[in-house]
Scaffold this motif. Sequence first.
Motif, PDB file in Angstrom:
ATOM      1  N   ASP A   1      -1.929  12.589  -6.789  1.00 41.15           N
ATOM      2  CA  ASP A   1      -1.360  12.052  -5.548  1.00 41.15           C
ATOM      3  C   ASP A   1      -2.324  11.134  -4.803  1.00 41.15           C
ATOM      4  OD1 ASP A   1       1.260  12.732  -5.507  1.00 41.15           O
ATOM      5  OD2 ASP A   1       1.050  14.486  -4.225  1.00 41.15           O
ATOM      6  N   VAL A   2      -2.946  10.204  -5.497  1.00 42.05           N
ATOM      7  CA  VAL A   2      -3.819   9.241  -4.827  1.00 42.05           C
ATOM      8  C   VAL A   2      -2.974   8.068  -4.332  1.00 42.05           C
ATOM      9  CG1 VAL A   2      -5.778   9.890  -6.256  1.00 42.05           C
ATOM     10  CG2 VAL A   2      -4.351   7.957  -6.943  1.00 42.05           C
ATOM     11  N   ASP A   3      -3.433   7.438  -3.265  1.00 44.82           N
ATOM     12  CA  ASP A   3      -2.773   6.240  -2.761  1.00 44.82           C
ATOM     13  C   ASP A   3      -2.956   5.098  -3.759  1.00 44.82           C
ATOM     14  OD1 ASP A   3      -2.170   7.738  -0.561  1.00 44.82           O
ATOM     15  OD2 ASP A   3      -3.607   6.748   0.777  1.00 44.82           O
ATOM     16  N   VAL A   4      -2.064   4.114  -3.671  1.00 43.75           N
ATOM     17  CA  VAL A   4      -2.116   2.964  -4.580  1.00 43.75           C
ATOM     18  C   VAL A   4      -2.030   1.682  -3.759  1.00 43.75           C
ATOM     19  CG1 VAL A   4      -1.127   1.869  -6.614  1.00 43.75           C
ATOM     20  CG2 VAL A   4      -0.890   4.334  -6.315  1.00 43.75           C
ATOM     21  N   PHE A   5      -2.926   0.743  -4.034  1.00 44.80           N
ATOM     22  CA  PHE A   5      -2.902  -0.566  -3.388  1.00 44.80           C
ATOM     23  C   PHE A   5      -2.605  -1.626  -4.439  1.00 44.80           C
ATOM     24  CE2 PHE A   5      -5.520  -4.210  -1.496  1.00 44.80           C
ATOM     25  CZ  PHE A   5      -4.426  -4.689  -0.779  1.00 44.80           C
ATOM     26  N   LEU A   6      -1.522  -2.398  -4.208  1.00 44.76           N
ATOM     27  CA  LEU A   6      -1.118  -3.462  -5.129  1.00 44.76           C
ATOM     28  C   LEU A   6      -1.216  -4.806  -4.407  1.00 44.76           C
ATOM     29  CD1 LEU A   6       1.134  -0.907  -5.437  1.00 44.76           C
ATOM     30  CD2 LEU A   6       1.727  -2.263  -7.430  1.00 44.76           C
ATOM     31  N   PRO A   7      -2.338  -5.507  -4.516  1.00 42.88           N
ATOM     32  CA  PRO A   7      -2.457  -6.808  -3.849  1.00 42.88           C
ATOM     33  C   PRO A   7      -1.756  -7.907  -4.639  1.00 42.88           C
ATOM     34  CG  PRO A   7      -4.454  -6.334  -5.054  1.00 42.88           C
ATOM     35  CD  PRO A   7      -3.564  -5.129  -5.229  1.00 42.88           C
ATOM     36  N   ASN A   8      -1.360  -8.943  -3.938  1.00 40.10           N
ATOM     37  CA  ASN A   8      -0.858 -10.151  -4.592  1.00 40.10           C
ATOM     38  C   ASN A   8      -2.031 -11.097  -4.854  1.00 40.10           C
ATOM     39  OD1 ASN A   8       2.007  -9.614  -4.572  1.00 40.10           O
ATOM     40  ND2 ASN A   8       1.970  -9.964  -2.368  1.00 40.10           N
TER      41      ASN A   8
ATOM     42  N   TYR B   1       0.857  -1.185   0.000  1.00 41.06           N
ATOM     43  CA  TYR B   1       0.000   0.000   0.000  1.00 41.06           C
ATOM     44  C   TYR B   1       0.892   1.234   0.000  1.00 41.06           C
ATOM     45  CZ  TYR B   1      -3.944   3.075   0.984  1.00 41.06           C
ATOM     46  OH  TYR B   1      -4.909   4.050   0.894  1.00 41.06           O
ATOM     47  N   ILE B   2       0.767   2.065  -1.044  1.00 43.27           N
ATOM     48  CA  ILE B   2       1.560   3.289  -1.165  1.00 43.27           C
ATOM     49  C   ILE B   2       0.707   4.445  -0.661  1.00 43.27           C
ATOM     50  CG2 ILE B   2       2.808   4.817  -2.731  1.00 43.27           C
ATOM     51  CD1 ILE B   2       3.056   2.443  -4.660  1.00 43.27           C
ATOM     52  N   GLN B   3       1.119   5.024   0.454  1.00 41.51           N
ATOM     53  CA  GLN B   3       0.414   6.165   1.032  1.00 41.51           C
ATOM     54  C   GLN B   3       1.200   7.426   0.702  1.00 41.51           C
ATOM     55  OE1 GLN B   3      -1.328   5.569   4.951  1.00 41.51           O
ATOM     56  NE2 GLN B   3      -0.733   7.648   5.540  1.00 41.51           N
ATOM     57  N   GLN B   4       0.658   8.260  -0.160  1.00 45.87           N
ATOM     58  CA  GLN B   4       1.382   9.425  -0.655  1.00 45.87           C
ATOM     59  C   GLN B   4       1.663  10.436   0.449  1.00 45.87           C
ATOM     60  OE1 GLN B   4       2.483   9.134  -3.560  1.00 45.87           O
ATOM     61  NE2 GLN B   4       1.058   8.012  -4.847  1.00 45.87           N
ATOM     62  N   ASN B   5       0.706  10.630   1.326  1.00 47.24           N
ATOM     63  CA  ASN B   5       0.889  11.542   2.461  1.00 47.24           C
ATOM     64  C   ASN B   5       0.993  10.707   3.729  1.00 47.24           C
ATOM     65  OD1 ASN B   5       0.771  13.458   4.479  1.00 47.24           O
ATOM     66  ND2 ASN B   5      -0.965  14.575   3.608  1.00 47.24           N
ATOM     67  N   PRO B   6       2.158  10.677   4.404  1.00 47.36           N
ATOM     68  CA  PRO B   6       2.316   9.797   5.569  1.00 47.36           C
ATOM     69  C   PRO B   6       1.419  10.165   6.742  1.00 47.36           C
ATOM     70  CG  PRO B   6       4.187  11.283   5.356  1.00 47.36           C
ATOM     71  CD  PRO B   6       3.375  11.459   4.119  1.00 47.36           C
ATOM     72  N   SER B   7       0.904  11.378   6.766  1.00 46.29           N
ATOM     73  CA  SER B   7       0.073  11.794   7.894  1.00 46.29           C
ATOM     74  C   SER B   7      -1.365  11.297   7.773  1.00 46.29           C
ATOM     75  CB  SER B   7       0.077  13.320   8.026  1.00 46.29           C
ATOM     76  OG  SER B   7      -0.446  13.927   6.850  1.00 46.29           O
ATOM     77  N   LYS B   8      -1.863  11.091   6.531  1.00 47.84           N
ATOM     78  CA  LYS B   8      -3.230  10.603   6.350  1.00 47.84           C
ATOM     79  C   LYS B   8      -3.370   9.978   4.977  1.00 47.84           C
ATOM     80  CE  LYS B   8      -6.578  13.264   5.275  1.00 47.84           C
ATOM     81  NZ  LYS B   8      -7.670  14.276   5.228  1.00 47.84           N
ATOM     82  N   PRO B   9      -4.195   8.912   4.855  1.00 49.73           N
ATOM     83  CA  PRO B   9      -4.444   8.309   3.542  1.00 49.73           C
ATOM     84  C   PRO B   9      -5.268   9.249   2.673  1.00 49.73           C
ATOM     85  CG  PRO B   9      -5.037   6.814   5.343  1.00 49.73           C
ATOM     86  CD  PRO B   9      -4.840   8.168   5.945  1.00 49.73           C
ATOM     87  N   SER B  10      -5.152   9.084   1.373  1.00 48.47           N
ATOM     88  CA  SER B  10      -5.962   9.878   0.449  1.00 48.47           C
ATOM     89  C   SER B  10      -7.371   9.305   0.381  1.00 48.47           C
ATOM     90  CB  SER B  10      -5.329   9.883  -0.943  1.00 48.47           C
ATOM     91  OG  SER B  10      -5.354   8.571  -1.498  1.00 48.47           O
ATOM     92  N   ASP B  11      -8.323  10.151  -0.037  1.00 53.60           N
ATOM     93  CA  ASP B  11      -9.701   9.679  -0.188  1.00 53.60           C
ATOM     94  C   ASP B  11      -9.828   8.697  -1.343  1.00 53.60           C
ATOM     95  OD1 ASP B  11     -10.573  11.266   1.922  1.00 53.60           O
ATOM     96  OD2 ASP B  11     -10.966  12.986   0.622  1.00 53.60           O
ATOM     97  N   HIS B  12      -9.111   8.973  -2.426  1.00 53.84           N
ATOM     98  CA  HIS B  12      -9.160   8.117  -3.609  1.00 53.84           C
ATOM     99  C   HIS B  12      -7.987   7.135  -3.584  1.00 53.84           C
ATOM    100  CE1 HIS B  12     -12.281  10.410  -5.837  1.00 53.84           C
ATOM    101  NE2 HIS B  12     -11.826  11.399  -5.086  1.00 53.84           N
ATOM    102  N   VAL B  13      -8.218   5.942  -4.124  1.00 52.31           N
ATOM    103  CA  VAL B  13      -7.191   4.895  -4.156  1.00 52.31           C
ATOM    104  C   VAL B  13      -7.182   4.261  -5.541  1.00 52.31           C
ATOM    105  CG1 VAL B  13      -6.445   2.670  -3.218  1.00 52.31           C
ATOM    106  CG2 VAL B  13      -7.358   4.411  -1.683  1.00 52.31           C
ATOM    107  N   LEU B  14      -5.982   4.005  -6.045  1.00 57.22           N
ATOM    108  CA  LEU B  14      -5.802   3.277  -7.298  1.00 57.22           C
ATOM    109  C   LEU B  14      -5.520   1.815  -6.955  1.00 57.22           C
ATOM    110  CD1 LEU B  14      -5.533   3.448 -10.405  1.00 57.22           C
ATOM    111  CD2 LEU B  14      -3.098   3.926 -10.070  1.00 57.22           C
ATOM    112  N   PHE B  15      -6.398   0.925  -7.399  1.00 60.11           N
ATOM    113  CA  PHE B  15      -6.307  -0.514  -7.124  1.00 60.11           C
ATOM    114  C   PHE B  15      -5.612  -1.162  -8.316  1.00 60.11           C
ATOM    115  CE2 PHE B  15      -8.360  -4.796  -6.996  1.00 60.11           C
ATOM    116  CZ  PHE B  15      -8.019  -5.162  -5.703  1.00 60.11           C
ATOM    117  N   TRP B  16      -4.340  -1.540  -8.145  1.00 58.71           N
ATOM    118  CA  TRP B  16      -3.478  -1.952  -9.259  1.00 58.71           C
ATOM    119  C   TRP B  16      -3.295  -3.466  -9.253  1.00 58.71           C
ATOM    120  CZ3 TRP B  16      -0.447   1.341 -12.611  1.00 58.71           C
ATOM    121  CH2 TRP B  16       0.463   0.660 -13.419  1.00 58.71           C
ATOM    122  N   LEU B  17      -3.617  -4.114 -10.385  1.00 56.26           N
ATOM    123  CA  LEU B  17      -3.428  -5.550 -10.541  1.00 56.26           C
ATOM    124  C   LEU B  17      -2.410  -5.816 -11.643  1.00 56.26           C
ATOM    125  CD1 LEU B  17      -7.115  -6.874 -10.304  1.00 56.26           C
ATOM    126  CD2 LEU B  17      -5.374  -6.798  -8.507  1.00 56.26           C
TER     127      LEU B  17
END
Length: 642
Positions: free
Chosen positions: A409-416, A367-383
């Motif tokens: 600058d949205v967060d990105v989640f890369l699941p396995n 999980y890539i959190q662009q701002n370490p103080s708080k997660p972004s509202d939008h997330v890119l779900f990458w497969l």
Amino acid sequence: KSKGAVAITADASGHTGEQHSRAADGNCAEPTSKTTESNQRSSHLPSAPTCRYTRHHSSLLEHHPSRGVESSRVMPPNTKDSDDDDVAGATATTATTCVPDGDTVIVRDHHGDGRSAYVRCDSSAPFEMPDGRNGSGSVTVRDSSSGSVLLKTRPQYNRRQSAEEVNQTLNLNLGLPLDPDSPSIRSIFRTLSNFFALFEHKLFALFGSLPLPLKQRLTKWGWMIYFPLHKLLLGRRTGIHPDASYEYHALSTVMHWGRLFPVTVERMRFSLSQLSVWHPPEAYPYCLRRYEREDDGGGDNGGSGGGRWRLRRRRVGHHREGAVVKKISYDMKDTCRIATGVHVTDKEQHEQQKGGVGGSTVVTGYYIQQNPSKPSDHVLFWLYGGAYLAGDSEGNLPIAEKFGQWCNDVDVFLPNYRLLPEYSFFDSLRDVVQSYEYLVSVRGVKPCNITCLGVSSGGGLVVRLFQTLAERRREMDIDDDSTHHHHDVVPKSTARVELERLLTNPAGGVLMSPFVDYTVESCTQPGSFTQYIKHDLIVNQSVIEEGLQYFDRLGDADVRRRESPVHRSLVGLPPLCLVVSEHEACFDQNKLLVDRARADGVRVTCGAWKYMCHVWPLLSMFIPEGRQACDFMVNWIKENCL
């Protein structure tokens, strides 16, 4: 001042349409229309039927008319880099083709030689690649900045040639009198492969142990030396068509020889695990931060294992923002709801009974959190992709992180997800559905704030994820509108409301050359999948020979058709953006997906390039066509999902 071109389309009936966008505040309301800008730009529209427009932000280009497309310098859309004055002063030199019948828009970046044109199709009609050289109707190409007419031509939709006929018009095998199917040539390269197999494990381990920045620098320096020499000595003589860029011809010369060596699952997995080598921070799309590893341990949300990477922004005054890449390991045993409806194999049941780590209820990834103080509202779900045989989230980290930066600058989640042959296709699908549920239920991200992006087989899993959500809504008699508006007279239980929220469609899906047809006919009958492997740099004969045997484990012909995303109902899916090459192995099934999705009422934006290989946007470090495709996807996400 506008930095982009305006792409004009019209419905097949000629009626005005509207461009939709998601509300930026994360509200799950239906898309809203935007019409103000249409009135402001009415003076630039052609006088033919009433047109719908979509705003296409083209790249910032440094124009060198005498040097061609290879000299283009592409920067992030709507981004000005204050630390690079020569790029900040670059000018946009793009143009737009207006097709009055509303079927297609041809967007061309002009670099003196007119190459690197691609097609953007927002129509609801079946997709066909146009031929703009002759025919009926008019096509006008206008300069994006001045609005002046650059050329006029007439489009024609000719009879579609078969894949075998197309191959006869291309420059195969680097233009050499070399037949890859010759028994003697195959025997020679098989012998070389067997010799290499004696020490390949040690070589893979040695290369894998090198620091990532060192491998990236070696790749970059090697390309900087090789490409000018290739351009000088061979020019555009080795690729499949002269209209491809100099860079693509040079890359074809290097990657062509891989089709002659036998491919194994181990070699595929090692190659895709090193995908990060192609994406150093300075490679396109440019990274706005630099990586720093932190061994502070700890998983996320109580998960086991850890370690994380910190990515730092450029210094702004005396402050420095950062971004953190966290390793995820979370057991969904007590949380999973949607994935319980996905087919469970005997092997999964055995793992569940053992209850060990690695069972079917554990979500892993990054999980890539662009701002370490708080997660972004939008997330890119990458497969990630890899034909269900290879690929991993760690190898996709650099390019996925850059996409997140470029998408505001949205967060990105890369699941396995689990792979063949150790597991089944159903295991892969279950892992993806479960990872999506983790994002919504555990991390609390609203579905309408999630954009899914899938590469190759990952694109197929994105479609199957959307279909799973739609199928569960139909099973529970949940109307698509009710997932956004709760106006029912009968009160609903808290569990019902939560499940309806969980089944809400994401904001949209981006599909990069998706692999969506697993039928026997697609894999054996004449078509792009059996013919274009003769020149596709990624999906070649050796990959097909190794990979097809494992798809027999999916089941008989009926099961393979039923589980293919393109042959299932596409009703109720969110908006889709699909990028494909007309000359890649998956073109036929991608065209079929676009046509069937539109027939089922799904809004699809299709970007089609010519002469490119499968998933060519991943080669954006090397080729300008890859950079164009990255711009295309990023801008679609900005326009429709954020």
